[in-house]
Structures are given as structure tokens and as C-alpha cells.
Design an enzyme around this catalytic site. Structure first.
Site, PDB file in Angstrom:
ATOM      1  CG  PHE A 134      -1.884   1.178   1.165  1.00 29.63           C
ATOM      2  CD1 PHE A 134      -3.061   1.086   0.436  1.00 29.63           C
ATOM      3  CD2 PHE A 134      -1.597   2.377   1.800  1.00 29.63           C
ATOM      4  CE1 PHE A 134      -3.937   2.160   0.346  1.00 29.63           C
ATOM      5  CE2 PHE A 134      -2.465   3.455   1.713  1.00 29.63           C
ATOM      6  CZ  PHE A 134      -3.634   3.350   0.984  1.00 29.63           C
ATOM      7  CG  ASP A 219       5.850   3.635   1.459  1.00 30.99           C
ATOM      8  OD1 ASP A 219       5.957   4.349   2.486  1.00 30.99           O
ATOM      9  OD2 ASP A 219       4.809   3.592   0.778  1.00 30.99           O
ATOM     10  CE  LYS A 248       0.147   5.538   7.684  1.00 30.88           C
ATOM     11  NZ  LYS A 248      -1.264   5.860   7.738  1.00 30.88           N
TER      12      LYS A 248
HETATM   13  C1  LIG Z   1       3.272   2.483   3.620  1.00 32.71           C
HETATM   14  C2  LIG Z   1       2.374   3.613   3.256  1.00 32.71           C
HETATM   15  N1  LIG Z   1       2.703   4.416   2.230  1.00 32.71           N
HETATM   16  C3  LIG Z   1       1.952   5.463   1.873  1.00 32.71           C
HETATM   17  C4  LIG Z   1       0.767   5.740   2.536  1.00 32.71           C
HETATM   18  C5  LIG Z   1      -0.062   6.918   2.111  1.00 32.71           C
HETATM   19  O1  LIG Z   1       0.026   7.917   3.067  1.00 32.71           O
HETATM   20  P1  LIG Z   1      -1.033   9.126   3.067  1.00 32.71           P
HETATM   21  O2  LIG Z   1      -2.349   8.565   3.478  1.00 32.71           O
HETATM   22  O3  LIG Z   1      -0.461  10.092   4.076  1.00 32.71           O
HETATM   23  O4  LIG Z   1      -1.055   9.693   1.702  1.00 32.71           O
HETATM   24  C6  LIG Z   1       0.382   4.935   3.616  1.00 32.71           C
HETATM   25  C7  LIG Z   1      -0.870   5.206   4.337  1.00 32.71           C
HETATM   26  O5  LIG Z   1      -1.393   4.413   5.050  1.00 32.71           O
HETATM   27  C8  LIG Z   1       1.202   3.842   3.978  1.00 32.71           C
HETATM   28  O6  LIG Z   1       0.880   3.038   4.991  1.00 32.71           O
END
Ligand SMILES: Cc1ncc(COP(=O)(O)O)c(C=O)c1O
Length: 400
Positions: A134, A219, A248
Site C-alpha cells: 500500500f 516506503d 505519518k
Molecule cells: C506504507 C504507506 N505508504 C503510503 C501511505 C499513504 O500515506 P497518506 O495517506 O499520508 O497519503 C500509507 C498510508 O497508510 C502507507 O501506509
């Protein structure tokens, strides 16, 4: 306004793109939240891992207050001290990279994808990502997210993405070709069900990328900023990426995202190639600085280890008692409990008993307690979870 008034207002004026619980939260502190009806909740998933050092941490609150009185935002036409300071603090705690700031995880991922294409030779544009991952909801990020449910109704996705099974090095090697710019992976898949990438696998990916002239992107939007007991999850495996994304917990509740890249790779972004109006604003960066200071001055990385062990020991007991628990996964305070039945009824039972947890992939209960969590809070959470599991059980619990 009553809870009902607020919900009715949402029904009329807010787009219904979230499944919301019928509670209005009015105040929160640490691992505790209060709703408009005066109910108290123990929050073991604060802000979907955004409030990594707990809600309204006093250092973050103070830093925001101080910064708001001086400078909230100045555009990136100018320099501002908090952005530079936060960049240095992050760089020194990671791999010595350079930073680009934005406002969310998805934007950080977009920046990483753009940079990967720009920093590799012409003709390299493909990105390999992992099934079940994700990465966010913007077009690049959902295309990178190898889960069909997030693509439905939004096609076509961006060209050039290849999906391979997580933890399968051979599949990754087969997917990489001379047009591949980068491999993108979460060191622990969060939304994908708290699935931990093996250390050998990560080392193998690093070697593969090095051999084939491909960039490795981690990520760490969810795993970063101490959640796993190290500043960044990649540090457990000792595998250094070329690019890393953060968001986050970085802002302690204030929206901020960041992309770090090795100085050599980062050099591909010259003026005019990428930007964010709000990115790196003084307020968000001051909050980020306070988060790092809190983690260090309050020894929160150590607390993650201690509380993680405590939760894990209790969860093992619960697994022995409740036949519906299939597996306990995760690292530090990123905890997944896979059930052999749907998890949402357990989440609902917990909420009714004053405990907030999450469920992902239908059957994986997800806990991301704040790094400030206490032993008493962990024990209370586990006691409520025990009751909730008993309440939804179709097969009786075993004797403890
Ligand atoms: C691993 C990861 N990358 C990217 C995102 C996307 O982040 P945002 O919701 O701040 O755009 C998330 C959100 O849960 C995530 O868990």
C-alpha cells in the site's frame, strides 16, 4: 452540538468516502481519546499511526505554539530554519540523504517515483512493486499499490508498473529488466496485513538492484520514525535504500511527508523539476523537530522494545487461549494479529469496551500503540482484547 448533530452535518456536507464509527472525538492526550458524549477510549491505533508519540504530545504542542507565533509558512522561494534543521536531523539518523518535504505519504511516494525515473538513464521507467503493498491514493501511488480493489473504477492506471509477490526474490529478479528504474517496497507491509519482509530478502533486493542499475525505494511512511524500535525499519536488516519515503508519525499529528534520497540520486531534482507549495512549511517542520527530540530525550525507542515484548508475551497467551488467532506478526509497536474469522466484530466489541484498534485485510487486527505507551495501558488493552475475542468466539476459548 450533539453527536447526532455532527453526524447529520457530515451526511449533508462531507463526501462519504470514509466508513466512520459513530463517535465524535473532541479531545485526545497520549493514548487516550474522549468523545462528545464523555466516553474515554484507550487508543491503540492513534491517528492510523500518525500520532506515533501519542496524541497532543506536550513537546509537539509547545513547538507548534512557539512556531505559530513566529512563522507558520513561508514559500519555498526562501530559506527557513526549521526545514533545514529537520532535514539535518532526519539525514543524520538515516543514511545521510537529502530531503524533499511534502504533506502526506502519497506525495512522498509520488516524489520517489518521479525521482527514480529522472535519476536513472533515459529509457528506464518501470517500477516493480509488491503484491499486497500500500502506497497511497494518488495516481502514481495507487498504481504502485498492487491491490486491485484500490484500482477499481479508476482505470487505466499509469503504465510501467510490474507487481511481484512479497518476500519472493526470484520473482523480483525476473521482473527487473533493462527498462526498470526502481523497486519499491515497504519493509513491513502495513495495510497489507503487517507482513514483515525477511532480512535476507531485503539484502537480496539490494544486491539485485545494485547488479541491475536499479534504485531501491523503501516506503517507510508507516514503519518510520521509531515505530519498529529503530528509527527506520530498514536499519534492522542493515540494508540501505537509495530513496526512502516518510510521513505519518513524522509530524506528531501535523501533516508532513518527506522523501530522502542519497545525495547522488537527489541531484536529479534541480529547480523546476518537482515542488510542493506547502511542503516543508515552518509549522510542520517545527513539529517534526519536536517529535525527534521527544523520541530521543524520552528514550522512546527503548520503550518500544520493552512494550513490544510485553504486548507480544500477552498476545502469545491470548493465541494459546483463543483458537481464532492464527498468527501474531510485526516488529516493535507495529503489531498484526491474524484471525481465522473476520476481525471487524472484534474491533467493534473493543470499541464498545473503550479500546480502539484497527482491522485490515478483513482478518488482521492491527495495533500501533504510541511509542509513549505504558505497561498499564498495554495490560488494559490486552485484557479488553481478551474479552472482545471471547465475546465474538464461535468456538469456545481454551482454558488459560
Ligand atoms: C506504507 C504507506 N505508504 C503510503 C501511505 C499513504 O500515506 P497518506 O495517506 O499520508 O497519503 C500509507 C498510508 O497508510 C502507507 O501506509
Amino acid at each position: 452540538m450533539t453527536t447526532q448533530d455532527v453526524i447529520e452535518q457530515f451526511d449533508r456536507f462531507v463526501i462519504a468516502n470514509y466508513g466512520r464509527l459513530p463517535r465524535v472525538i473532541v479531545r485526545a492526550q497520549g493514548a487516550t481519546m474522549w468523545d462528545a458524549d464523555g466516553r474515554e477510549y484507550l487508543d491503540m491505533f492513534p491517528g492510523w499511526a500518525v500520532s506515533g508519540i501519542g496524541h497532543c504530545h506536550p513537546r509537539v504542542v509547545e513547538a507548534i505554539r512557539r512556531q505559530a507565533g513566529e512563522l507558520i509558512h513561508v514559500d519555498n522561494t526562501f530559506y527557513s530554519a526549521p526545514q533545514g534543521r529537520l532535514a539535518q536531523m532526519l539525514s543524520e539518523r538515516a543514511f545521510g540523504g537529502k530531503l524533499f518535504f511534502c504533506n502526506s505519504g502519497a506525495e512522498a511516494v509520488e516524489a520517489a517515483l518521479k525521482l527514480a525515473r529522472r535519476a536513472t538513464p533515459d529509457g528506464r521507467y518501470k517500477i516493480v512493486t509488491m503484491l499486497g503493498g500500500f502506497h497511497g491514493r494518488t495516481f502514481g501511488a495507487i498504481t504502485a499499490t498492487a491491490q486491485p480493489k484500490y484500482h477499481q473504477g479508476f482505470g487505466p492506471m499509469l503504465p510501467g508498473f510490474k507487481y511481484v509477490p512479497f518476500n519472493d526474490l526470484d520473482a523480483a529478479a525476473a521482473a527487473v529488466d533493462d527498462e526498470t528504474a526502481a523497486v519499491l517496497i515497504e519493509p513491513i507491509q502495513g495495510e497489507g496485513g503487517v507482513r514483515v519482509a525477511g532480512e535476507e530478502y531485503l539484502r537480496g533486493l539490494r544486491a539485485l538492484c545494485d547488479q541491475r542499475g536499479v534504485l531501491l525505494i523503501f516506503d517507510e511512511v508507516q514503519t518510520g520514525m521509531g515505530r519498529t524500535g529503530d528509527w527506520f525499519a530498514y536499519q534492522h536488516a542493515g540494508v540501505v535504500p537509495d530513496i526512502m519515503t516518510l510521513a505519518k508519525a513524522l509530524g506528531g499529528g501535523v501533516s508532513i511527508g518527506a522523501m530522502m534520497a542519497t545525495p547522488q540520486v537527489a541531484a536529479a531534482l534541480v529547480p523546476g523539476t518537482h515542488a510542493s507549495t506547502f511542503g516543508g512549511n515552518a509549522l510542520a517542520c517545527a513539529a517534526g523537530i519536536a517529535v525527534i527530540e521527544a523520541i530521543e530525550q524520552e528514550s522512546l525507542l527503548d520503550n518500544v522494545e520493552v512494550m513490544s515484548d510485553r504486548a507480544r508475551a500477552r498476545l502469545e497467551q491470548l493465541a494459546a487461549k483463543h483458537p481464532m488467532i492464527e498468527e501474531i506478526r510485526g516488529r516493535g509497536l507495529m503489531i498484526g494479529i491474524e484471525l481465522n474469522q473476520p476481525g471487524q466484530p472484534v474491533v467493534d466489541e473493543c470499541l464498545d469496551r473503550g479500546l480502539r484498534i484497527n482491522c485490515t485485510q478483513q482478518v488482521v487486527l492491527r495495533l500501533a500503540p504510541p511509542m509513549t505507551v505504558t505497561a498499564d495501558q498495554i495490560d488494559r488493552a490486552m485484557a479488553v482484547l481478551d474479552d472482545a475475542l471471547t465475546a465474538v468466539a464461535t468456538v469456545p476459548a481454551r482454558a488459560e
